[in-house]
Enzyme design. Structure first.
Site, PDB file in Angstrom:
ATOM      1  N   HIS A   1      35.659  42.851  32.813  1.00 47.44           N
ATOM      2  CA  HIS A   1      36.180  43.807  33.791  1.00 47.44           C
ATOM      3  C   HIS A   1      35.158  44.939  33.959  1.00 47.44           C
ATOM      4  CE1 HIS A   1      39.949  46.338  35.125  1.00 47.44           C
ATOM      5  NE2 HIS A   1      38.916  46.501  35.915  1.00 47.44           N
TER       6      HIS A   1
ATOM      7  N   ASP B   1      24.012  61.402  21.515  1.00 40.84           N
ATOM      8  CA  ASP B   1      24.525  62.719  21.909  1.00 40.84           C
ATOM      9  C   ASP B   1      25.981  62.638  22.386  1.00 40.84           C
ATOM     10  OD1 ASP B   1      22.291  64.252  21.366  1.00 40.84           O
ATOM     11  OD2 ASP B   1      21.440  64.014  23.369  1.00 40.84           O
TER      12      ASP B   1
ATOM     13  N   HIS C   1      37.867  55.485  35.239  1.00 40.66           N
ATOM     14  CA  HIS C   1      37.568  54.046  35.291  1.00 40.66           C
ATOM     15  C   HIS C   1      36.634  53.796  36.471  1.00 40.66           C
ATOM     16  CE1 HIS C   1      37.901  49.772  35.347  1.00 40.66           C
ATOM     17  NE2 HIS C   1      38.657  49.724  36.424  1.00 40.66           N
TER      18      HIS C   1
HETATM   19 ZN   LIG Z   1      38.759  47.977  37.468  1.00 42.94          ZN
END
Ligand SMILES: [Zn+2]
Length: 233
Positions: free
Chosen positions: A169, A120, A95
């Site tokens: 986010h 790809d 993340h």
């Molecule tokens: Zn975050």
């Protein structure tokens, strides 16, 4: 030390995000899972990358119970765990709040496949989630974020599109292990940046033809892949 090799892989994958310029300060987190043990290794919360050692990596079970490590795990642990539970073949999650992929997340716009660089690695547009409801945000926010990501993949194979844009986010990426997840986060940022520039040059730019998209993804992934060198055991 429990799962020394996995800890080192996870440390290395976290540091790769720094080397590639994908994280600021303590933003971002990478985890890896040992499916035989049923345990996940994840970056601790809020520790500067330059001080991070493999001993700092936190080991959790799939229920979020810490089984080894002195530090608190990344606050996004519950999101990672939900992805490991729902996406049975993945072994790593990354993340970041990398600039261009996060901009697409904030614009709540899937990243179209404009070229073979995208094709790809991602077999289709990179999807964006729905917004979380007020009760989901007030509840178990990180778990709900994971569930929200899984809903976006109800009709998408997570192995074919190993990334998502969480609305408002930032991206989450995954792969066979922590290193592959970090690699996909780097490629996603590159693809997000190029898609942005593609639309700046020509707002009417068309997605890649299905045939060329399929050709590029399938020559690198799956049963009939032929890109690169033959692997010898
Ligand atoms: Zn975050």
């Amino acid at each position: 030390m429990l799962l020394k090799t996995l800890r080192e892989e996870v440390l290395e994958a976290n540091l790769e995000l720094v080397r590639r310029g994908l994280v600021l300060y303590t933003f971002g987190n990478v985890s890896g899972m040992d499916r035989n043990e049923g345990l996940v290794a994840i970056k601790p919360s809020g520790v500067p990358y330059e001080h991070l050692t493999s001993a700092d990596i936190v080991i959790s079970d799939l229920d979020g119970k810490i089984v080894d490590g002195k530090l608190r795990p990344s606050s996004d642990l519950a999101t990672h765990l939900e992805l490991y539970k729902q996406f049975a073949k993945i072994g790593g999650v990354a993340h970041t709040h990398s600039e261009f992929a996060t901009a697409w997340s904030q614009a709540e716009t899937p990243i179209p496949c404009f070229g073979t660089t995208h094709a790809d690695s991602f077999h289709g547009p990179v999807p964006v989630t729905e917004r979380l409801s007020a009760s989901e945000i007030a509840g178990d926010y990180e778990l709900e974020t994971g569930k929200n990501i899984c809903r976006a993949f109800a009709s998408i194979d997570p192995e074919s599109v190993p990334a998502v844009l969480v609305a408002g986010h930032a991206p989450f990426c995954w792969g066979a292990n922590a290193g592959a997840a970090a690699h996909n986060a780097v490629i996603l940022e590159y693809v997000a940046k190029m898609a942005y520039h593609t639309l700046l040059i020509n707002a009417e730019s068309r997605p890649l033809a299905r045939e060329l998209h399929d050709k590029h993804f399938l020559r690198k992934h799956g049963r009939n892949a032929y890109y690169g060198q033959v692997k010898t055991q």
